[in-house]
Every structure is written in C-alpha cells, then in structure tokens.
Design an enzyme around this catalytic site. Structure first.
Site, PDB file in Angstrom:
ATOM      1  N   GLY A 177       1.964  24.701 -55.255  1.00 31.48           N
ATOM      2  CA  GLY A 177       2.169  24.636 -53.811  1.00 31.48           C
ATOM      3  C   GLY A 177       1.933  25.970 -53.132  1.00 31.48           C
ATOM      4  O   GLY A 177       1.302  26.862 -53.696  1.00 31.48           O
ATOM      5  N   GLY A 204      -7.902  28.951 -51.942  1.00 29.24           N
ATOM      6  CA  GLY A 204      -8.216  28.883 -53.373  1.00 29.24           C
ATOM      7  C   GLY A 204      -7.903  27.491 -53.916  1.00 29.24           C
ATOM      8  O   GLY A 204      -8.742  26.850 -54.563  1.00 29.24           O
ATOM      9  N   HIS A 205      -6.692  27.015 -53.625  1.00 28.30           N
ATOM     10  CA  HIS A 205      -6.326  25.660 -54.063  1.00 28.30           C
ATOM     11  C   HIS A 205      -7.260  24.617 -53.435  1.00 28.30           C
ATOM     12  O   HIS A 205      -7.697  23.673 -54.095  1.00 28.30           O
ATOM     13  CB  HIS A 205      -4.897  25.327 -53.627  1.00 28.30           C
ATOM     14  CG  HIS A 205      -3.836  26.219 -54.189  1.00 28.30           C
ATOM     15  ND1 HIS A 205      -3.075  27.067 -53.403  1.00 28.30           N
ATOM     16  CD2 HIS A 205      -3.388  26.398 -55.461  1.00 28.30           C
ATOM     17  CE1 HIS A 205      -2.204  27.715 -54.166  1.00 28.30           C
ATOM     18  NE2 HIS A 205      -2.374  27.333 -55.414  1.00 28.30           N
ATOM     19  N   GLY A 263      -8.554  27.214 -61.539  1.00 25.76           N
ATOM     20  CA  GLY A 263      -9.211  28.362 -60.937  1.00 25.76           C
ATOM     21  C   GLY A 263      -9.451  29.469 -61.954  1.00 25.76           C
ATOM     22  O   GLY A 263      -8.611  29.722 -62.821  1.00 25.76           O
ATOM     23  N   VAL A 297     -11.479  32.345 -55.105  1.00 26.35           N
ATOM     24  CA  VAL A 297     -11.677  32.470 -53.661  1.00 26.35           C
ATOM     25  C   VAL A 297     -10.943  33.725 -53.188  1.00 26.35           C
ATOM     26  O   VAL A 297      -9.781  33.946 -53.565  1.00 26.35           O
ATOM     27  CB  VAL A 297     -11.153  31.221 -52.924  1.00 26.35           C
ATOM     28  CG1 VAL A 297     -11.278  31.384 -51.413  1.00 26.35           C
ATOM     29  CG2 VAL A 297     -11.911  29.985 -53.391  1.00 26.35           C
TER      30      VAL A 297
HETATM   31  P1  AMP Z   1      -0.962  28.061 -58.698  1.00 27.58           P
HETATM   32  O1  AMP Z   1      -0.488  27.244 -57.556  1.00 27.58           O
HETATM   33  O2  AMP Z   1      -0.952  29.537 -58.433  1.00 27.58           O
HETATM   34  O3  AMP Z   1      -0.335  27.672 -60.002  1.00 27.58           O
HETATM   35  O4  AMP Z   1      -2.505  27.726 -58.871  1.00 27.58           O
HETATM   36  C1  AMP Z   1      -2.947  26.396 -59.008  1.00 27.58           C
HETATM   37  C2  AMP Z   1      -4.412  26.406 -59.352  1.00 27.58           C
HETATM   38  O5  AMP Z   1      -5.141  27.046 -58.296  1.00 27.58           O
HETATM   39  C3  AMP Z   1      -4.717  27.199 -60.627  1.00 27.58           C
HETATM   40  O6  AMP Z   1      -5.733  26.519 -61.356  1.00 27.58           O
HETATM   41  C4  AMP Z   1      -5.205  28.518 -60.086  1.00 27.58           C
HETATM   42  O7  AMP Z   1      -6.072  29.188 -60.962  1.00 27.58           O
HETATM   43  C5  AMP Z   1      -5.943  28.073 -58.849  1.00 27.58           C
HETATM   44  N1  AMP Z   1      -6.077  29.188 -57.902  1.00 27.58           N
HETATM   45  C6  AMP Z   1      -5.095  30.005 -57.440  1.00 27.58           C
HETATM   46  N2  AMP Z   1      -5.602  30.957 -56.636  1.00 27.58           N
HETATM   47  C7  AMP Z   1      -6.947  30.766 -56.611  1.00 27.58           C
HETATM   48  C8  AMP Z   1      -8.036  31.425 -55.972  1.00 27.58           C
HETATM   49  N3  AMP Z   1      -7.849  32.494 -55.214  1.00 27.58           N
HETATM   50  N4  AMP Z   1      -9.277  30.940 -56.175  1.00 27.58           N
HETATM   51  C9  AMP Z   1      -9.489  29.857 -56.963  1.00 27.58           C
HETATM   52  N5  AMP Z   1      -8.497  29.182 -57.588  1.00 27.58           N
HETATM   53  C10 AMP Z   1      -7.251  29.627 -57.419  1.00 27.58           C
END
Ligand code: AMP
Length: 287
Positions: A34, A39-40, A150, A179
């Site tokens: 969340g 990026g998400h 990501g 991103v």
């Molecule tokens: P998180 O909510 O931080 O656990 O991330 C969920 C997913 O989003 C994971 O696969 C992360 O690698 C991806 N993610 C987080 N930040 C970025 C970003 N800046 N660019 C691309 N993917 C991202």
C-alpha cells in the site's frame, strides 16, 4: 472508472479468482504494502497489458519487519490507495487483516537459501523469510497466472524467482523497471518519512550509481575503486550511514572485482531514521 472491489477474506479472494479463471481470464497479480505511488501503478499497468483480470493486494506484512523497524509507522492509506486504483482496470483488491493471514497457531515458514543471505538478508535478519512466506501465501490464495514485481527491490525479485523455481509454483514472475522521481530518486513509500533536507540529500543514492556508470564509461574496470568513489559521494552527506554499496553479479548477487560484463550496483543507505535502497544496471564500456 469505478472503485475496485475490496476483498477482506481468503475465502472471498479465492472464490473471486476461481470464478475469473472459469470465465477464461488470466489473473495478473501485484502484491504491495500500500501507500501506492507510480512505481506500484507501473506494475498494475504491466498486468493490465497482459491479463484480463488484475488483482492487487494491499497488506503490510508484519513478519517481514524486524524488531525496531518501521512496521508501526509504515504509511497506511487504504482509502487513498483505492482512489488511485479507481483509474485502472483492477478487478479486485485483496486487503486482509492480520488475523486472516496469520491466525492463531500459524507456524510454517519459507526459507530461501543462498540468494537471501547477503545484503538485505544480513542487514535485516528474517526479512526474506517473512517476504517469501507471505508471497507464497498470497500466491496460494490469489492463484495468479502472472505476478509482477519491481526491480526496485532487486534482491526480493531474485528471492521470489528462486522460490517459484524451487517449489514449482505455477506462476510466471515478471520484473518491471524502477520508476523514479524526475530528479532520479527511486519512488518508495518510505520516501514519505524524509524531511525536506533529507529528501534533497537522498539524491546521492541515484547520483552515486550514475557516477559508477560514468567511471566505467571512462574506462575504469576496478570494482573496488568504483565502489569507493560511490561511498565518498554518498558520504558527502555527513549524517548518511551506509549499510552496503557493492557491484554484484546480476543473478547471484556475488560481489565482482572487475566490470567486464553487465553488473548490478546495489546499495542501502540510512538518512536519519529512514533506510533507503536502490540499484541500477552498470554496463561495461562497449568500445
Ligand atoms: P512495496 O509496497 O514496497 O512492498 O512494493 C510492492 C511492489 O512494488 C514490489 O514488487 C516493489 O518492488 C514494487 N515497487 C516499489 N517501488 C517501486 C518503484 N519505484 N518502481 C517500480 N516498482 C516498485
């Protein structure tokens, strides 16, 4: 577009997935904690391109946080997240309670081997055990055909791929590029913790990786010299604390001594109370 359907229980989530599959949909799954950002959303877009049904999970998984880490203050904003997702073709959001994911008596863990040991594995003991366990559970609940991760969390991506391979999980893992903010800072939910000064100083992560590529472009191949220059650049921020800065083999995460093939720069830096990670491919000089 309409607000996505929010499912809170394992039973509802599984029923939704099974019925979507029965209608011939491929399910694309984007697991998140969340506090969604672009990026998400780039993962959601990638899923939309390939899959008829997209499922996003929003769950701050307690078991991947160590003692003294930021579990309690991790940003939670389900309402805001659902508003963002309303602009995308998301079939369902799975947002379970802890009691649904880890009921009384829960006692099984997934331990990925070598790839989960160094770097984040050393700095955050138990982190990847929590990640692998929750990702396997989510896969078992959502039953996705494809799952999107990501590159921002590069080691996590390798850990998940290893688990999928070793346990013969019937899901394809897709990696999506990091991103960044216009100035180069990798987007992260944790960027919200940064004070204005720290936000400015956080640029040294991106810059140090660019510096690594510049040095390689100018003919430097000695990994120790390159990482030393990266460290010095980061430590221009006097209060920055480096957990690690390394150039590694992209598949094994073993440190390299020379840059003669594409390698990955990986780093973790603490700025005040915020721990940031980033990584970038560094390509050897072509000529
Ligand atoms: P998180 O909510 O931080 O656990 O991330 C969920 C997913 O989003 C994971 O696969 C992360 O690698 C991806 N993610 C987080 N930040 C970025 C970003 N800046 N660019 C691309 N993917 C991202």
């Amino acid at each position: 577009m309409a607000m996505p359907l929010v499912l809170r229980s394992v039973k509802e989530m599984r029923a939704y997935s099974r019925s979507a599959k029965q209608s011939g949909s491929r399910i694309g799954f984007v697991p998140t904690m969340g506090a969604l950002h672009r990026g998400h959303l780039s993962l959601v877009e990638a899923a939309m391109k390939e899959c008829e049904t997209v499922v996003v999970s929003i769950y701050v998984n307690p078991t991947q946080f160590g003692r003294g880490e930021d579990f309690d203050r991790y940003p939670r904003n389900l309402e805001g997240d659902l508003n963002l997702l309303a602009d995308y073709r998301v079939g369902a959001v799975f947002a379970p309670l802890d009691s649904e994911m880890y009921p009384e008596g829960f006692d099984t863990w997934v331990q990925v081997g070598r790839i989960a040991q160094p770097w984040e594995g050393t700095c955050r003991p138990g982190h990847f055990r929590g990640v692998a366990t929750v990702v396997l559970k989510l896969f078992a609940i959502v039953e996705p055909d494809l799952a999107y991760f990501g590159e921002k969390d590069y080691q996590q991506l390798l850990v998940v791929r290893q688990m999928v391979r070793d346990l013969n999980l019937p899901v394809e893992i897709r990696a999506c590029p990091t991103v960044r903010e216009p100035d180069g800072l990798a987007m992260s939910s944790r960027n919200q913790y940064l004070s204005p000064d720290e936000r400015r100083d956080a640029l040294v992560l991106f810059q140090s990786q660019q510096l690594a590529q510049e040095l390689v472009d100018r003919g430097e191949v000695d990994a120790a010299k390159i990482t030393q220059a990266m460290r010095e650049h980061i430590l221009r921020v006097p209060y920055a604390k480096i957990d690690y800065v390394a150039l590694v083999e992209p598949e094994t995460l073993q440190e390299v001594t020379t840059v003669t093939r594409p390698v990955r720069a990986i780093l973790a830096v603490r700025l005040g109370g915020t721990r940031l990670i980033d990584n970038m491919e560094i390509k050897p000089k072509t000529s």
